[in-house]
Design a protein around this motif. Structure first.
Motif, PDB file in Angstrom:
ATOM      1  N   LEU A 241      11.243  -2.415  -4.012  1.00 36.16           N
ATOM      2  CA  LEU A 241      10.969  -3.381  -2.950  1.00 36.16           C
ATOM      3  C   LEU A 241      12.093  -4.406  -3.005  1.00 36.16           C
ATOM      4  O   LEU A 241      12.373  -4.977  -4.060  1.00 36.16           O
ATOM      5  N   MET A 242      12.759  -4.616  -1.862  1.00 38.06           N
ATOM      6  CA  MET A 242      13.897  -5.528  -1.833  1.00 38.06           C
ATOM      7  C   MET A 242      13.644  -6.651  -0.833  1.00 38.06           C
ATOM      8  O   MET A 242      13.121  -6.430   0.252  1.00 38.06           O
ATOM      9  N   VAL A 243      14.028  -7.863  -1.244  1.00 35.07           N
ATOM     10  CA  VAL A 243      13.990  -9.054  -0.391  1.00 35.07           C
ATOM     11  C   VAL A 243      15.374  -9.698  -0.465  1.00 35.07           C
ATOM     12  O   VAL A 243      16.155  -9.387  -1.349  1.00 35.07           O
ATOM     13  N   THR A 244      15.658 -10.603   0.456  1.00 34.27           N
ATOM     14  CA  THR A 244      16.941 -11.304   0.369  1.00 34.27           C
ATOM     15  C   THR A 244      16.880 -12.369  -0.716  1.00 34.27           C
ATOM     16  O   THR A 244      17.806 -12.503  -1.509  1.00 34.27           O
ATOM     17  N   ARG A 245      15.783 -13.127  -0.727  1.00 36.73           N
ATOM     18  CA  ARG A 245      15.555 -14.160  -1.748  1.00 36.73           C
ATOM     19  C   ARG A 245      14.084 -14.092  -2.131  1.00 36.73           C
ATOM     20  O   ARG A 245      13.234 -13.735  -1.329  1.00 36.73           O
ATOM     21  N   ILE A 246      13.809 -14.506  -3.328  1.00 33.14           N
ATOM     22  CA  ILE A 246      12.449 -14.385  -3.845  1.00 33.14           C
ATOM     23  C   ILE A 246      11.442 -15.237  -3.070  1.00 33.14           C
ATOM     24  O   ILE A 246      10.275 -14.881  -2.951  1.00 33.14           O
ATOM     25  N   ASP A 247      11.890 -16.354  -2.471  1.00 34.21           N
ATOM     26  CA  ASP A 247      10.949 -17.185  -1.710  1.00 34.21           C
ATOM     27  C   ASP A 247      10.518 -16.516  -0.407  1.00 34.21           C
ATOM     28  O   ASP A 247       9.584 -16.958   0.241  1.00 34.21           O
ATOM     29  N   ARG A 248      11.183 -15.440  -0.015  1.00 31.26           N
ATOM     30  CA  ARG A 248      10.739 -14.662   1.146  1.00 31.26           C
ATOM     31  C   ARG A 248       9.485 -13.861   0.784  1.00 31.26           C
ATOM     32  O   ARG A 248       8.683 -13.550   1.637  1.00 31.26           O
ATOM     33  N   LEU A 249       9.338 -13.554  -0.493  1.00 31.35           N
ATOM     34  CA  LEU A 249       8.198 -12.774  -0.961  1.00 31.35           C
ATOM     35  C   LEU A 249       6.997 -13.662  -1.266  1.00 31.35           C
ATOM     36  O   LEU A 249       5.870 -13.343  -0.898  1.00 31.35           O
ATOM     37  N   ALA A 250       7.236 -14.792  -1.949  1.00 37.29           N
ATOM     38  CA  ALA A 250       6.121 -15.671  -2.334  1.00 37.29           C
ATOM     39  C   ALA A 250       6.633 -17.074  -2.598  1.00 37.29           C
ATOM     40  O   ALA A 250       7.715 -17.256  -3.130  1.00 37.29           O
TER      41      ALA A 250
ATOM     42  N   ASP B 282       0.820  -1.214   0.000  1.00 37.94           N
ATOM     43  CA  ASP B 282       0.000   0.000   0.000  1.00 37.94           C
ATOM     44  C   ASP B 282       0.854   1.265   0.000  1.00 37.94           C
ATOM     45  O   ASP B 282       0.455   2.298  -0.511  1.00 37.94           O
ATOM     46  N   PHE B 283       2.036   1.177   0.578  1.00 34.29           N
ATOM     47  CA  PHE B 283       2.889   2.341   0.800  1.00 34.29           C
ATOM     48  C   PHE B 283       3.790   2.674  -0.381  1.00 34.29           C
ATOM     49  O   PHE B 283       4.168   3.827  -0.574  1.00 34.29           O
ATOM     50  N   LEU B 284       4.157   1.667  -1.181  1.00 31.01           N
ATOM     51  CA  LEU B 284       5.114   1.875  -2.273  1.00 31.01           C
ATOM     52  C   LEU B 284       4.600   2.868  -3.315  1.00 31.01           C
ATOM     53  O   LEU B 284       3.423   2.855  -3.674  1.00 31.01           O
ATOM     54  N   GLN B 285       5.512   3.707  -3.817  1.00 28.49           N
ATOM     55  CA  GLN B 285       5.209   4.741  -4.797  1.00 28.49           C
ATOM     56  C   GLN B 285       6.018   4.497  -6.077  1.00 28.49           C
ATOM     57  O   GLN B 285       7.002   3.763  -6.050  1.00 28.49           O
TER      58      GLN B 285
END
Length: 193
Positions: free
Chosen positions: A60-69, A52-55
């Motif tokens: 958006l950064m994650v360490t590995r993609i499996d942390r996101l989905a 909701d906050f991203l503009q």
């Protein structure tokens, strides 16, 4: 133009510190963290807040993609949502940067493997449950609903909504318990005929 980090572990006994440290070291001004399954987006409040906050022009950064989905569909939905809003996705431990064609292709491949891993884990779990049932050692989760109490309250004239409120459970649980009781009664009557 800001970089926001997202860290996630699946269980409450896992530690988020390594992910949070890596994200801050990679330049994330804000890191949102949560302990929740990655199998679905549902119930992941911190991810929802970030989304909701991203503009436009944020990252958006994650360490590995499996942390996101862990699901290919969720990953594609998240990436589609980010792209539509002009937000890029990067990973600290993988060559993912959706601002480039190569980074996008690598992301797609990793998403397929994450989904495959989730499916394999589910298959192994089901095989283990079937084997345990065959040995007679698997009993499943203990019932969280007192079916006898539901039947007693229903026999006393209370409706499903009132029983649910009184026992602090969902109406669907009440209906399910009553359906099971009716099915067992009908089966017992048929057996005695």
């Amino acid at each position: 133009m800001a970089t926001y980090g997202y860290a996630r572990v699946s269980t409450s006994d896992q530690d988020l510190t390594i992910q949070e440290t890596a994200l801050r070291a990679a330049g994330c001004q804000v890191v949102r963290s949560e302990k929740a399954s990655g199998a679905t987006r549902r119930g992941r409040r911190e991810l929802e807040i970030l989304m909701d906050f991203l503009q436009p022009d944020d990252t958006l950064m994650v360490t590995r993609i499996d942390r996101l989905a862990r699901s290919m569909k969720d990953l594609q939905d998240i990436v589609h949502d980010l792209r539509a809003r002009g937000v890029s996705l990067r990973a600290t431990e993988q060559p993912i940067d959706t601002a480039s064609a190569a980074g996008q292709a690598f992301l797609d491949m990793l998403g397929v493997f994450a989904q495959f891993e989730t499916n394999l884990r589910r298959e192994r779990q089901m095989e283990g449950i079937r084997a345990a049932k065959a040995r007679g050692v698997y009993r499943g989760r203990p019932p969280s609903v007192d079916r006898a109490e539901i039947r007693r309250l229903h026999a006393g004239g209370l409706g499903a909504a009132r029983i649910a409120r009184q026992l602090g459970i969902g109406r669907s649980s009440v209906y399910r318990a009553l359906e099971l009781a009716n099915a067992a009664r009908h089966q017992n009557e048929a057996h005695h005929e």
